[in-house]
Design an enzyme around this catalytic site. Structure first.
Site, PDB file in Angstrom:
ATOM      1  N   TYR A 101       0.812  -1.207   0.000  1.00  0.00           N
ATOM      2  CA  TYR A 101       0.000   0.000   0.000  1.00  0.00           C
ATOM      3  C   TYR A 101       0.855   1.270   0.000  1.00  0.00           C
ATOM      4  O   TYR A 101       0.665   2.158  -0.827  1.00  0.00           O
ATOM      5  CB  TYR A 101      -0.949  -0.003   1.201  1.00  0.00           C
ATOM      6  CG  TYR A 101      -1.705   1.281   1.383  1.00  0.00           C
ATOM      7  CD1 TYR A 101      -2.810   1.560   0.594  1.00  0.00           C
ATOM      8  CD2 TYR A 101      -1.319   2.227   2.324  1.00  0.00           C
ATOM      9  CE1 TYR A 101      -3.522   2.734   0.733  1.00  0.00           C
ATOM     10  CE2 TYR A 101      -2.031   3.412   2.477  1.00  0.00           C
ATOM     11  CZ  TYR A 101      -3.113   3.653   1.687  1.00  0.00           C
ATOM     12  OH  TYR A 101      -3.820   4.819   1.828  1.00  0.00           O
TER      13      TYR A 101
ATOM     14  N   LYS B 194       1.002   4.012  -3.033  1.00  0.00           N
ATOM     15  CA  LYS B 194       0.536   5.373  -2.817  1.00  0.00           C
ATOM     16  C   LYS B 194       1.638   6.391  -3.134  1.00  0.00           C
ATOM     17  O   LYS B 194       1.363   7.472  -3.636  1.00  0.00           O
ATOM     18  CB  LYS B 194       0.033   5.545  -1.380  1.00  0.00           C
ATOM     19  CG  LYS B 194      -0.647   6.857  -1.166  1.00  0.00           C
ATOM     20  CD  LYS B 194      -1.506   6.804   0.061  1.00  0.00           C
ATOM     21  CE  LYS B 194      -2.025   8.167   0.381  1.00  0.00           C
ATOM     22  NZ  LYS B 194      -3.333   8.451   0.012  1.00  0.00           N
TER      23      LYS B 194
END
Length: 168
Positions: free
Chosen positions: A159, A163
Site C-alpha cells: 500500500y 501510494k
C-alpha cells in the site's frame, strides 16, 4: 447549505462520516445511512451535539426498498431532498482468482445496485418536484470512491509504496 437536505449512505464511519459532518456543519440537514445502526446513530448524535439536524436511517443500501425509504425519510423529516451522497462501499481484498462468488455479489450489490437505487429514487423525487413547481429544482448526486481501487487498502503489503508511486 442552509435549508438543504442531504442523504449520505455509508455515513457511519470513514469518508461517509466526514461527508455527513461537513454537510451538517455547512447547514444541511442530514439523513445518515449505514449498515451499522449504532454507527449511524452515533454520527447523528455527533451532528446534533454540534447544533445540526440529522436523523438515522440504518440499513442495507443495496435494497431498493431501503433506497426509496431514504428519500422518503428526508421528505418526511425535513420536507425535501436536495443532495444525495452515494458513499456506501465494501472492501473485499481479493485477487480475481481468490474472490468468492458471495464476496463478488456483495461488492456488486453495494457499489452498483446501491448507487443505482438511491439515484433512481432521488431523481424521481426531483422530477416530481420540478413538475409540481413547473420549474427546475436543486438536486445533486455525488458518487464517492476510496483510493483503495488504486492502491489497495492500508493493510495490504504494498500500500505505502503504491501510494508513493513506487512500482516494483
Amino acid at each position: 447549505l442552509d435549508g438543504r437536505v442531504a442523504v449520505v449512505t455509508g455515513a457511519g464511519a470513514g469518508l461517509g462520516r466526514a461527508e455527513a459532518l461537513a454537510l451538517a456543519a455547512a447547514g444541511a440537514a442530514v439523513v445518515v445511512n449505514d449498515y451499522d445502526k449504532d454507527a449511524a446513530h452515533a454520527v447523528v448524535d455527533e451532528i446534533q451535539a454540534a447544533g445540526g439536524a440529522a436523523v438515522a436511517a440504518p440499513g442495507d443500501v443495496s435494497s431498493w426498498s431501503l433506497a426509496e425509504s431514504l428519500v422518503q425519510t428526508a421528505v418526511t423529516e425535513f420536507g425535501q431532498l436536495d443532495i444525495l451522497v452515494n458513499n456506501a462501499g465494501v472492501l473485499r481484498d481479493r485477487t480475481i482468482f481468490n474472490i468468492s462468488e458471495d464476496e463478488w455479489d456483495t461488492v456488486i450489490a453495494v457499489h452498483l445496485k446501491g448507487h443505482a437505487g438511491t439515484s433512481k429514487f432521488a431523481t424521481q423525487h426531483w422530477r416530481d418536484r420540478s413538475k409540481a413547481a413547473d420549474a427546475p429544482v436543486y438536486g445533486r448526486v455525488i458518487n464517492t470512491s476510496s483510493e483503495a481501487f488504486l492502491f489497495g487498502s492500508p493493510g495490504q503489503p504494498n500500500y505505502a509504496a503504491a501510494k508513493a508511486g513506487i512500482t516494483a
